[in-house]
Design an enzyme around this catalytic site. Sequence first.
Site, PDB file in Angstrom:
ATOM      1  CG  ASP A 188      -1.779   1.253   1.296  1.00  0.00           C
ATOM      2  OD1 ASP A 188      -2.608   1.451   0.393  1.00  0.00           O
ATOM      3  OD2 ASP A 188      -1.614   2.039   2.257  1.00  0.00           O
ATOM      4  CD  GLU A 272      -4.337   0.612  -3.589  1.00  0.00           C
ATOM      5  OE1 GLU A 272      -5.564   0.782  -3.555  1.00  0.00           O
ATOM      6  OE2 GLU A 272      -3.541   1.295  -2.928  1.00  0.00           O
ATOM      7  CG  ASP A 353      -1.321   3.490   5.936  1.00  0.00           C
ATOM      8  OD1 ASP A 353      -2.247   3.888   5.202  1.00  0.00           O
ATOM      9  OD2 ASP A 353      -0.563   4.265   6.547  1.00  0.00           O
TER      10      ASP A 353
END
Length: 402
Positions: A188, A272, A353
């Site tokens: 992340d 991501e 997170d």
Amino acid sequence: MMQQVKRAFKYRFYPTDEQAAELSRTFGCVRLVYNKALEGRTRAWYGEQRRVSYVQSSAALTEWKKTEELAFLSEVSSVPLQQALRHLQTAFANFFAKRSKYPRYKSRKKSRASAEYTRSAFTWRNGQLTLAKTAEPLDIRWSRPLPEGAEPTTVTVSRDRAGRWFVSLLCEDTITPAPATTAAVGIDAGITSLVTLSTGEKITNPKHERRDRARLAKAQRDVSRKAKGSANRKKARRKVARVHARITDRRCDFLHKLSTRLVRENQTVVIEDLTVRNLLKNGKLARAISDAAWTELRSMLEYKCAWYGRELVVIDRWFPSSKLCGTCGTVRGKLPLNVREWTCDCGAVHDRDVNAARNILAAGLAASACGDGIRPQRESSRTGRSSVKQEPQRATAGIPRL
């Protein structure tokens, strides 16, 4: 299984006065040829809706050399000029394929000064490189050796705004895959923590730009106090460029070490599909996001995973990784950025997170198992597919950052 890849090795070198003068002339001619060819293609495209081929541009270059005002183009090596036309051809091919925007003109002050030499325009003998139109080999500082028995097929010489000279040697290299492992990690991206791993580890953001912000501000103030066009202003601008180069080098070194570690320790890496361009529109966070260099980290992960036999999975940008409870699967309605910890209705307490990284990993493993797609699509969130698998291109498709 070992694979052959094209790999660029970049070194700093220190030219003699004669070499610096010759290369500077070559840089100027390359920029001129590129811009004139772009001007001609622009008139043909917007005026007549006609495409100009590389062959036509090359023929135009031959005619330019015959004119009195452009006869100096014959004084430098012809190979970098032809390579400039090839790069322009590639830029237009990408434009017509809607992979990039319309090509832009090269600026003497803002664009990177460079020239590319193919095998016919340089000599490689006993580990020494001599370029066309130069009498002596380049004084290269070999910070690392080339692969054993490797010989460069293409040489690119460049000079950055700080006045440093670099030479990039494109060679064939043999890559051995890393030992297989069962580990997998979800990543992340953030600002306070550059990346948070699904293992719970947080990699602190070094904030490279902030460390030199005062020095950079002082150098920029010095530029503003110098008269435009003066030699002193030119020197002051170079000092600003040196600070920027220091920041860039430090950031690149950190990202290389981080990406190498992640690829070496994990068989599967899940990230991501962030749209950094849109995130930079946030005025309050734009500087921090730019300094974090998430796109550069992703690029490194892509080619290193391809090299070393790892799998890189990219999940959809609309996947609610932060708002999804990793325990019960409930998606929270709103979760402002200032909320770093939250409690789900099921009683689970989440670090924002860490929870996001674990959800990214779970989504990536699910996508990898079902082979859900090839490339992230925005529409996937509307069709119920929250993540997809991406197979990175092999490094031979382009020159990776090193």
